[in-house]
Design an enzyme around this catalytic site. Structure first.
Site, mmCIF file in Angstrom:
data_model
loop_
_atom_site.group_PDB
_atom_site.id
_atom_site.type_symbol
_atom_site.label_atom_id
_atom_site.label_comp_id
_atom_site.label_asym_id
_atom_site.label_seq_id
_atom_site.Cartn_x
_atom_site.Cartn_y
_atom_site.Cartn_z
ATOM 1 N N ASP A 33 23.608 53.560 29.833
ATOM 2 C CA ASP A 33 24.656 52.657 29.244
ATOM 3 C C ASP A 33 25.822 52.947 30.407
ATOM 4 O OD1 ASP A 33 25.317 51.028 26.528
ATOM 5 O OD2 ASP A 33 27.071 51.655 27.677
ATOM 6 N N SER A 148 14.272 37.877 16.681
ATOM 7 C CA SER A 148 15.861 38.431 16.255
ATOM 8 C C SER A 148 15.574 39.101 14.806
ATOM 9 C CB SER A 148 16.508 37.273 15.944
ATOM 10 O OG SER A 148 16.140 36.276 15.229
ATOM 11 N N CYS A 149 16.647 39.813 14.475
ATOM 12 C CA CYS A 149 16.764 40.272 13.023
ATOM 13 C C CYS A 149 16.401 39.105 12.073
ATOM 14 C CB CYS A 149 17.986 41.050 12.586
ATOM 15 S SG CYS A 149 19.693 39.900 13.001
ATOM 16 N N THR A 150 17.005 37.966 12.184
ATOM 17 C CA THR A 150 16.771 36.830 11.167
ATOM 18 C C THR A 150 15.416 36.438 10.904
ATOM 19 O OG1 THR A 150 19.144 36.593 11.359
ATOM 20 C CG2 THR A 150 17.792 34.646 10.474
ATOM 21 N N THR A 179 28.933 40.297 13.823
ATOM 22 C CA THR A 179 28.530 41.062 14.822
ATOM 23 C C THR A 179 29.375 41.406 16.134
ATOM 24 O OG1 THR A 179 27.372 38.849 15.911
ATOM 25 C CG2 THR A 179 25.905 40.180 14.375
ATOM 26 N N THR A 208 21.544 29.078 14.671
ATOM 27 C CA THR A 208 20.570 30.239 14.586
ATOM 28 C C THR A 208 19.295 29.801 15.277
ATOM 29 O OG1 THR A 208 19.419 31.634 13.490
ATOM 30 C CG2 THR A 208 19.889 29.925 12.627
ATOM 31 N N ARG A 231 28.370 32.979 9.413
ATOM 32 C CA ARG A 231 29.202 34.331 9.723
ATOM 33 C C ARG A 231 30.082 34.479 8.648
ATOM 34 N NH1 ARG A 231 27.495 36.518 14.588
ATOM 35 N NH2 ARG A 231 25.391 35.547 15.413
#
EC number: 1.2.1.12
Length: 331
Positions: A33, A148-150, A179, A208, A231
């Site tokens: 990073d 994705s998380c969704t 986010t 999304t 959101r």
């Protein structure tokens, strides 16, 4: 023991790291990073959402030392320069959000890693895998995505319902926590004007790709789902509202029973089930990617039903990144 490198130590990179500390079969050996090691240690040690890190975090001679284990720290902009082979990295968690194509992610392979798992939907046709949905179709591809998380919340739920009753069509809404891409106060956002409004001040309609992604990981529902996002000003934990028309008639009670059976059977560890009077913060830190809320859903009739499922969009997703790594490493 699978040796893992992390590229990108933001929200998902750090939560993946935390989750890995609970896995005796996974060792994080390198982190890349642009943050320096001291700040990396600070951001790992203190987390406003998940609390203090449960362990020791130090920086010794430029390396991050966690619970006595030394982890190589680098700050390379180009993944091709990471020399993953020098520290024995087998799998790279690509969590920068920048290298989401086969071509760009392949730089990790050039640097000596064997495989790459993207922590977001790819920008090309990189295969996506969701645990409990299509992970058994993995055939050794070196570069894959954990979607994705969704998608990880929606797909297991939709699969269970479709295989039991058949889904004719459906609409999904995710009420999604804030986010890092959002603004603390109103700011420029040329591609998404509403997305530039202050995150803590607004409920923001957004797009999304999760329903479309479900069609890719579970082709039986390809073209049958679409959806949107709101959101909302909460720091973590999101919820999927899936409204579907069923082929076969089913009472809401029957549907709940089918989901509970899956949660206790083939979807155990992925899909959960609760009949408690829960709210979003009750799911902070939950490793499951989808927890069906019996008392939040409703049905209009035996063919038209609304199903609600919660997910910690950071913790649940990060645990499934690790599950996917272990699954693909076992082949």
């Amino acid at each position: 023991m699978v040796k893992v490198g992390i590229n990108g130590f933001g929200r998902i990179g750090r939560v993946v790291f935390r989750a890995a500390q609970m896995r005796p079969d996974i060792e994080i050996v390198g982190i890349n990073d642009l943050l320096d090691a001291e700040y990396m240690a600070y951001s790992l040690k203190y987390d406003s959402t998940h609390g203090r890190f449960d362990g020791t975090v130090e920086v010794i001679k430029g390396a991050l030392v966690v619970n006595g284990k030394s982890i190589r720290v680098t700050s390379e902009r180009d993944p091709a320069n990471l020399k993953w082979d020098e520290i024995g990295v087998e799998v790279v968690v690509e969590s920068t959000g920048l290298f989401l194509t086969q071509e760009t992610a392949h730089k990790h392979i050039e640097a000596g890693a064997r495989r790459v798992v993207m922590t977001g939907p790819p920008k090309d046709d990189t295969p996506m895998f969701v645990m409990g949905v299509n992970h058994t179709t993995y055939k050794g591809q070196p570069i894959i995505s954990n979607a994705s998380c969704t998608t990880n919340c929606l797909a297991p739920l939709a699969k269970v319902v479709n295989e039991k009753y058949g889904i004719v069509e459906g609409l999904m809404t995710t009420v999604h926590a804030t986010t890092a891409t959002q603004k603390t106060v109103d700011g420029p956002s040329l591609k998404d004007w509403r997305g530039g409004r202050g995150a803590s001040q607004n409920i923001i309609p957004s797009s999304t790709g999760a329903p479309k992604a479900v069609g890719k990981v579970y082709p039986a529902l390809d073209g049958k789902l679409t959806g949107m996002a709101f959101r909302v000003p909460t720091p973590n934990v999101s919820v999927v509202d899936l409204t579907v028309r069923l082929e076969k008639p089913a009472t809401y009670k029957d549907i709940c029973a089918a989901i509970k059976a899956a949660a206790e059977g083939e979807m155990k560890g992925i899909l959960g089930y609760t009949d408690d009077e829960v709210v979003s913060s009750d799911f902070n830190g939950v490793a499951l990617t989808s927890v069906f809320d019996v008392k939040a859903g409703i049905s209009l009739n035996d063919h038209f039903v609304k199903l609600v499922s919660w997910y910690d969009n950071e913790t649940g997703y990060s645990h499934k990144v690790l599950d996917l790594i272990l699954h693909t490493s076992a082949r």
